[in-house]
Design a protein around this motif. Structure first.
Motif, PDB file in Angstrom:
ATOM      1  N   SER A   6       0.831  -1.207   0.000  1.00 16.76           N
ATOM      2  CA  SER A   6       0.000   0.000   0.000  1.00 16.76           C
ATOM      3  C   SER A   6       0.860   1.249   0.000  1.00 16.76           C
ATOM      4  N   ALA A  65      -3.492   3.938  -0.019  1.00 16.80           N
ATOM      5  CA  ALA A  65      -4.149   3.367  -1.187  1.00 16.80           C
ATOM      6  C   ALA A  65      -3.378   2.161  -1.697  1.00 16.80           C
ATOM      7  N   ARG A 123     -10.648  11.530  -7.436  1.00 19.74           N
ATOM      8  CA  ARG A 123      -9.886  10.295  -7.608  1.00 19.74           C
ATOM      9  C   ARG A 123      -9.738   9.945  -9.091  1.00 19.74           C
ATOM     10  N   PHE A 151      -7.888   1.685  -7.828  1.00 18.18           N
ATOM     11  CA  PHE A 151      -7.616   1.810  -6.402  1.00 18.18           C
ATOM     12  C   PHE A 151      -8.460   0.745  -5.697  1.00 18.18           C
ATOM     13  N   PHE A 206      -8.819   2.590  -0.784  1.00 14.61           N
ATOM     14  CA  PHE A 206      -8.395   3.982  -0.725  1.00 14.61           C
ATOM     15  C   PHE A 206      -8.980   4.606   0.531  1.00 14.61           C
TER      16      PHE A 206
END
Length: 173
Positions: free
Chosen positions: A68, A84, A137, A162, A165
């Protein structure tokens, strides 16, 4: 005096012609390509091939970028963070390293370290309020695609995902 000069001039002309013939035909041709020139030529060929691949957009696999991302966001005071997971759909000819035997991390892109740096830079340039919306996003995803396709030599990214997130904001006092 002229009779003495003619053999000297004739000798110089013959020497010049001989040198030209030797360097052009007998010594393997003109100058050799240097490693720097060869590398520049290869980079140019890769760029041309990459442009063609981007136009064709032949869908390939989805590849996770591994661990991540935890990124400081551009909020004042540095009080917001995003965490994320990022996966990329690449074109069918993007080079991918096979997973090591016994590895549970799956295959990796050859330029994965460079790509992770690009993703961090893009996410870091946004604020928590921008990334908290679907539109924000999506804009970040488009920026990631554009940045990776411009800055990497081999990888062509078609989509960004993603899978998870989250944004955390520290309360201001």
């Amino acid at each position: 005096m002229i009779k003495k000069l003619i053999p000297v001039v004739l000798g110089l002309v013959l020497a010049g012609v001989g040198f030209f013939v030797y360097t052009t035909f007998l010594s393997g041709g003109g100058p050799k390509e240097t490693p720097v020139q060869a590398q520049a030529k290869a980079v140019k060929a890769d760029a041309t091939a990459k442009k063609k691949r981007m136009k064709e957009a032949l869908e390939g696999p989805v590849v996770s970028l591994g661990d991540s991302f935890v990124v400081n966001l551009s909020d004042p005071g540095g009080l917001a963070f995003a965490k994320a997971d990022v996966s990329l759909r690449v074109d069918a000819t993007t080079p991918i390293e096979a997973a090591a035997e016994g590895s549970d991390t799956g295959p990796k892109l050859e330029e994965q370290t460079e790509i992770r740096d690009i993703v961090i830079d893009v996410l870091n340039s946004h604020s928590a309020s921008e990334l908290s919306t679907a539109e924000g996003r999506e804009q970040a995803k488009q920026e990631i695609i554009k940045a990776i396709n411009e800055k990497t030599r081999l990888t062509v990214v078609l989509e960004v995902f993603f899978p998870s997130f989250a944004i955390q904001q520290q309360p201001t006092t």
